[in-house]
Design an enzyme around this catalytic site. Sequence first.
Site, PDB file in Angstrom:
ATOM      1  N   ARG A   9       0.810  -1.224   0.000  1.00  0.00           N
ATOM      2  CA  ARG A   9       0.000   0.000   0.000  1.00  0.00           C
ATOM      3  C   ARG A   9       0.848   1.281   0.000  1.00  0.00           C
ATOM      4  O   ARG A   9       0.344   2.366   0.259  1.00  0.00           O
ATOM      5  CB  ARG A   9      -0.963   0.028   1.197  1.00  0.00           C
ATOM      6  CG  ARG A   9      -2.058  -1.039   1.121  1.00  0.00           C
ATOM      7  CD  ARG A   9      -2.954  -0.765  -0.087  1.00  0.00           C
ATOM      8  NE  ARG A   9      -4.117  -1.627  -0.145  1.00  0.00           N
ATOM      9  CZ  ARG A   9      -4.194  -2.776  -0.805  1.00  0.00           C
ATOM     10  NH1 ARG A   9      -3.116  -3.232  -1.455  1.00  0.00           N
ATOM     11  NH2 ARG A   9      -5.298  -3.469  -0.828  1.00  0.00           N
ATOM     12  N   LEU A  10       2.131   1.152  -0.337  1.00  0.00           N
ATOM     13  CA  LEU A  10       2.989   2.344  -0.438  1.00  0.00           C
ATOM     14  C   LEU A  10       2.978   2.819  -1.889  1.00  0.00           C
ATOM     15  O   LEU A  10       3.992   2.808  -2.589  1.00  0.00           O
ATOM     16  CB  LEU A  10       4.415   2.012   0.044  1.00  0.00           C
ATOM     17  CG  LEU A  10       4.521   1.583   1.507  1.00  0.00           C
ATOM     18  CD1 LEU A  10       5.971   1.255   1.864  1.00  0.00           C
ATOM     19  CD2 LEU A  10       3.982   2.678   2.431  1.00  0.00           C
TER      20      LEU A  10
END
Length: 210
Positions: A189-190
């Site tokens: 989720r970066l």
Amino acid sequence: MLRDLRTNYQKSELTEESINSDPFRQLEEWLKSAIDEKNQEPTAMVLSTVDARGFPDSRVVLLKEINSDGLVFFTNYNSKKGRQITASPNVAVNFFWSKMERQVRIKGVAEQIPEEYSVDYFKSRPIDSQLGAWASPQSRIIENRKFLEENFSLYQHYFQDHEIIKPPHWGGFLIRPEYFEFWQGRSNRLHDRIAFQKSNGAWDIFRLAP
């Protein structure tokens, strides 16, 4: 369970070095990739407007042109979106190409394009689409499906003996962007998010936290 549905994005990356310094060109590059990768409806974009009560209103429309001024789509000017844009021209659009794990958000100001451009595009549409523009009182409440079919047949019969012309209530809008945001899905989720904000005629570029 819905809470357990998730995808770990890892197909690509977006960096300050790789992104095009012109957001229009970057959008064109990603759109071409979406077409080449055979994403379903690659030109589909969610268009958001605001109604008279201040509520956002969203629907999917198709992008028909990108030029140096902005993005062009076509619609019935008397539809909800047409009337909302006339009353409040600030709009937002969103593209999402799941195959490439990419999203583009754009905010800008919409305006009607010159009539002759709308006429030219209308003439290029399939005949049934031209007839549909006459037959459908878009966004109005209608009694049933039969109303549409009968209306379509009526115009189909009429235009057998007449040239099909563009309805006066149908045409294009140009969205002049003031903000672009390019999102590339990344692992954990970066995600990569790089935005362009127009300032004094130039584009400021900055990265956003995911």
